[in-house]
Design a protein around this motif. Structure first.
Motif, short mmCIF file in Angstrom:
data_model
loop_
_atom_site.label_atom_id
_atom_site.label_comp_id
_atom_site.label_asym_id
_atom_site.label_seq_id
_atom_site.Cartn_x
_atom_site.Cartn_y
_atom_site.Cartn_z
N ARG A 37 -3.32 0.75 9.11
CA ARG A 37 -3.51 1.00 7.67
C ARG A 37 -3.34 2.49 7.46
O ARG A 37 -3.93 3.31 8.16
CB ARG A 37 -4.88 0.56 7.18
N VAL A 38 -2.49 2.84 6.49
CA VAL A 38 -2.13 4.24 6.24
C VAL A 38 -2.71 4.67 4.90
O VAL A 38 -2.70 3.90 3.92
CB VAL A 38 -0.60 4.42 6.26
N TYR A 39 -3.21 5.89 4.87
CA TYR A 39 -3.74 6.49 3.64
C TYR A 39 -3.01 7.80 3.37
O TYR A 39 -2.98 8.68 4.23
CB TYR A 39 -5.23 6.80 3.77
N VAL A 40 -2.43 7.95 2.19
CA VAL A 40 -1.79 9.19 1.80
C VAL A 40 -2.60 9.80 0.66
O VAL A 40 -2.67 9.23 -0.44
CB VAL A 40 -0.32 8.99 1.38
N TYR A 41 -3.22 10.95 0.93
CA TYR A 41 -4.06 11.63 -0.06
C TYR A 41 -3.23 12.63 -0.86
O TYR A 41 -2.60 13.52 -0.28
CB TYR A 41 -5.20 12.38 0.63
N THR A 42 -3.23 12.50 -2.17
CA THR A 42 -2.49 13.41 -3.03
C THR A 42 -3.13 14.80 -3.00
O THR A 42 -4.35 14.92 -3.15
CB THR A 42 -2.47 12.90 -4.48
N TYR A 65 -2.64 6.69 -1.82
CA TYR A 65 -1.65 5.63 -1.66
C TYR A 65 -1.95 4.97 -0.31
O TYR A 65 -1.99 5.65 0.72
CB TYR A 65 -0.23 6.19 -1.66
N THR A 66 -2.15 3.66 -0.29
CA THR A 66 -2.52 3.00 0.96
C THR A 66 -1.76 1.69 1.14
O THR A 66 -1.44 0.99 0.16
CB THR A 66 -4.04 2.76 1.04
N PHE A 67 -1.47 1.38 2.39
CA PHE A 67 -0.78 0.13 2.73
C PHE A 67 -1.04 -0.19 4.20
O PHE A 67 -1.53 0.65 4.96
CB PHE A 67 0.73 0.25 2.48
N GLN A 68 -0.72 -1.40 4.61
CA GLN A 68 -0.88 -1.82 6.00
C GLN A 68 0.48 -2.20 6.56
O GLN A 68 1.27 -2.88 5.90
CB GLN A 68 -1.84 -3.02 6.08
N THR A 69 0.76 -1.76 7.79
CA THR A 69 2.05 -2.03 8.39
C THR A 69 1.90 -2.52 9.82
O THR A 69 1.05 -2.03 10.57
CB THR A 69 2.95 -0.77 8.36
#
Length: 614
Positions: free
Chosen positions: A534-539, A567-571
């Motif tokens: 799970r990825v988290y991208v913090y603005t 922005y978050t998603f799972q890959t």
């Protein structure tokens, strides 16, 4: 016309028919006028040519000034990726080269050509700006930087204790005072250089702008040169006893701030002596102790979306990449546990991951465990982040890991000397660069230093110094993070716009004959040997993200988290495969160059490349 008259006319005479006489013309008047015109045109042409030639020389010299100043800056910041002591050594070795470069640049800007242009309309301000810039840069290398080396040299040779056994922090505090004063002076010089009038000529403007932008890296490095010095007296308990909660991470399954908390202990410091108490596995501590400090946004992101028991279990508090909030959670659990805080608060929190524990071994020497296993400064990280999962059964893991952390921390903080203290300080600062170690104090007077060294692990809220955070959490029950390699680039596209490319690579090529404790087991979400991240991208603060894309096509959610947007998603990344994130960041006007922050990896290789077009 009579022949003699025609001849006379041919000889510059004119015939007056009225008086029937010849008059001699003024000799060559027309010719003189013609010659004067030709000479004037020639002067204009030569002058224009000379002016163009001198302007071309001015531009060439401006470019040369830029090259020399950037060479000086490179010399001044070489070694910046190492420890403060390593950098100090590099600075001593490279200082003469930096001084030579700035002296050459200053000589060019004070040459006769530049004297002329300081009086030429339209170029006077431009020439004066670059001349002033070279003066300031030369002063930095000749007047300011040498003072840093002498200020810090006096600390390493001092004794940590006075003759009567009392703690001797005077060499440290003296160095801190001198360095703080020098940092203020250096900042004033760089600020004054930045405040110079922008050149209107594009070539001169480019030279000025690139040097000024680069010079900020010198200030950043100098500010971190003293490392933890300002915090060390309080760390040592020089001004009263201090109690620090100590956390040991296991990083086989990574979380945003590193890994799950496996072992927890605490130590007290007073008058330079550390007393390290026993460590306990995280499942022995109070439950749900941090729930009251979990915000609605945090609950939504970490618990609802990510499936983490944030605030409920001590082990998962590092799901949050903002370490001051992690530290508050740790204090909640410590205070709520009877055999530890028993209702009291600690003074601070210190966290070590496997790579940081290896650096502690480098400071104190090899550590031999009860079973005879020897951990060294070369193999500790690999054993704790990978090999241990194939060495110990699940039922014994927590106890064994806790024993190791206990031994390493005890050795690192026992029998403290000035030399050992400085090595420990260097090791912590070096670990902070990759988020391998964190230190947070609940005393406000310590927090500025901890932020400056990055040990605070705090997500930046400073719009003038934007940082984009890209963090990840392993969702596959395994120890696969050892095989996760991240490679990223930050490319400046325009004045305040950047393109970020972030690649996650699964470096495991085959899971054949590998233990399930490392490669996991197949389930509905991931297969054996897969990275389920799970990825988290913090603005960044004061910035906006656009054109967000994920190579795998994973569904992206945009969720609020306090003052920022995540922005978050799972890959699911198969063996020998990857996934790539790309997006643009537009920062606020006048902001510094964009930086990237990320979860710690299994080594000190950050894998980040910055291309600012300089």
């Amino acid at each position: 016309m009579p022949r003699h008259i025609k001849s006379a006319l041919d000889a510059d005479y004119s015939y007056d028919y009225a008086s029937d006489t010849l008059r001699r013309n003024r000799p060559g008047l027309k010719r003189v006028q013609t010659v004067l015109v030709i000479v004037l045109l020639a002067v204009i042409f030569v002058g224009a040519g000379a002016s163009y030639y001198s302007y071309r020389r001015l531009r060439d010299q401006a470019r040369r000034i830029q090259e020399l100043e950037q060479d000086a800056i490179k010399s001044m910041t070489t070694g910046a990726s190492g420890t403060p002591s390593d950098y100090l050594t590099a600075l001593k070795n490279n200082l003469s080269a930096a001084q030579s470069s700035t002296a050459q640049a200053k000589a060019i800007a004070h040459s006769g050509l530049w004297d002329i242009y300081t009086h030429v309309h339209g170029y006077s301000t431009d020439a004066k700006t670059l001349r002033s810039m070279t003066d300031i840069m030369d002063s930095i290398t000749t007047d300011v930087l040498p003072q840093y080396t002498t200020a810090l040299d006096g600390v390493s040779g001092a004794s940590l204790y006075n003759a009567d056994g009392s703690l001797n922090v005077t060499p440290i505090t003296d160095a801190v005072t001198r360095i703080a004063s020098m940092n203020d002076g250096l900042k004033q010089q760089i600020d004054s250089m930045d405040a110079l009038a922008d050149p209107r000529d594009q070539t001169l403007y480019d030279a000025y702008e690139k040097v000024v932008d680069s010079s900020s890296s010198v200030l950043v490095q100098m500010q971190s040169l003293s490392g933890l010095y300002e915090f060390l007296p309080n760390l040592l308990g020089a001004n009263g006893p201090r109690t620090y909660i100590v956390l040991g991470e296991e990083t086989g399954m990574g979380l945003a701030a590193g890994g799950y908390i496996e072992s927890v202990g605490w130590m007290t410091a007073q008058n330079g002596t550390f007393n390290v108490n026993d460590f306990y596995s995280s499942d022995l501590w109070a439950q749900n102790a941090g729930v009251a400090d979990v915000t609605g946004d945090q609950n939504n992101l970490f618990n609802v979306i990510s499936g983490i028991s944030y605030g409920s279990a001590f082990s998962s508090i590092t799901a949050n990449p903002n370490f001051p909030e992690v530290a508050q959670q740790a204090n909640d659990f410590w205070s709520a546990t009877d055999f530890a805080g028993h209702g009291t608060d600690a003074d601070g929190v210190i966290l070590f991951d496997p790579w940081a524990l290896q650096q502690l071994v480098a400071v104190s020497g090899d550590v031999t465990l009860n079973g005879g296993l020897k951990l060294t400064a070369d193999d500790t990280a690999q054993f704790l982040a990978h090999d241990i999962y194939d060495s110990v059964d699940a039922d014994s893991f927590a106890k064994y890991y806790t024993e190791i952390v206990d031994n390493i921390v005890n050795e690192a903080f026992a029998n403290m000397t000035m030399d050992k203290l400085l090595k420990l300080s260097d090791a912590l600062v070096q670990c902070a660069e990759g988020r391998h170690a964190y230190v947070w104090s609940f005393h406000s007077e310590d927090q500025t230093t901890l932020r400056a060294t990055k040990l605070a692990g705090e997500f930046s809220t400073d719009a003038k110094n934007p940082v984009v955070g890209v963090y990840n959490q392993q969702k596959h029950t395994s120890a696969m993070d050892w095989y996760l390699k991240r490679v990223s680039t930050v490319t400046k596209m325009a004045d305040q716009t950047y393109h970020v490319r972030f690649e996650l690579n699964n470096t495991l090529g085959s899971a054949v004959d590998m233990p399930s404790a490392i490669v996991g087991e197949a389930n509905s979400e991931a297969q054996v040997g897969h990275q389920l991240q799970r990825v988290y991208v913090y603005t960044p603060a004061g910035s906006a993200i656009s054109n967000f894309s994920v190579q795998s096509g994973a569904q992206v959610q945009t969720v609020p988290l306090g003052s920022t947007t995540v922005y978050t998603f799972q890959t699911d990344i198969g063996m020998a495969a990857n996934d790539v994130i790309e997006f643009d960041v537009t920062c606020s006007k006048g902001a510094a160059n964009l930086l990237l922050d990320q979860s710690p990896g299994s080594s000190d290789d950050l894998g980040v490349t910055y291309d600012y077009g300089l």
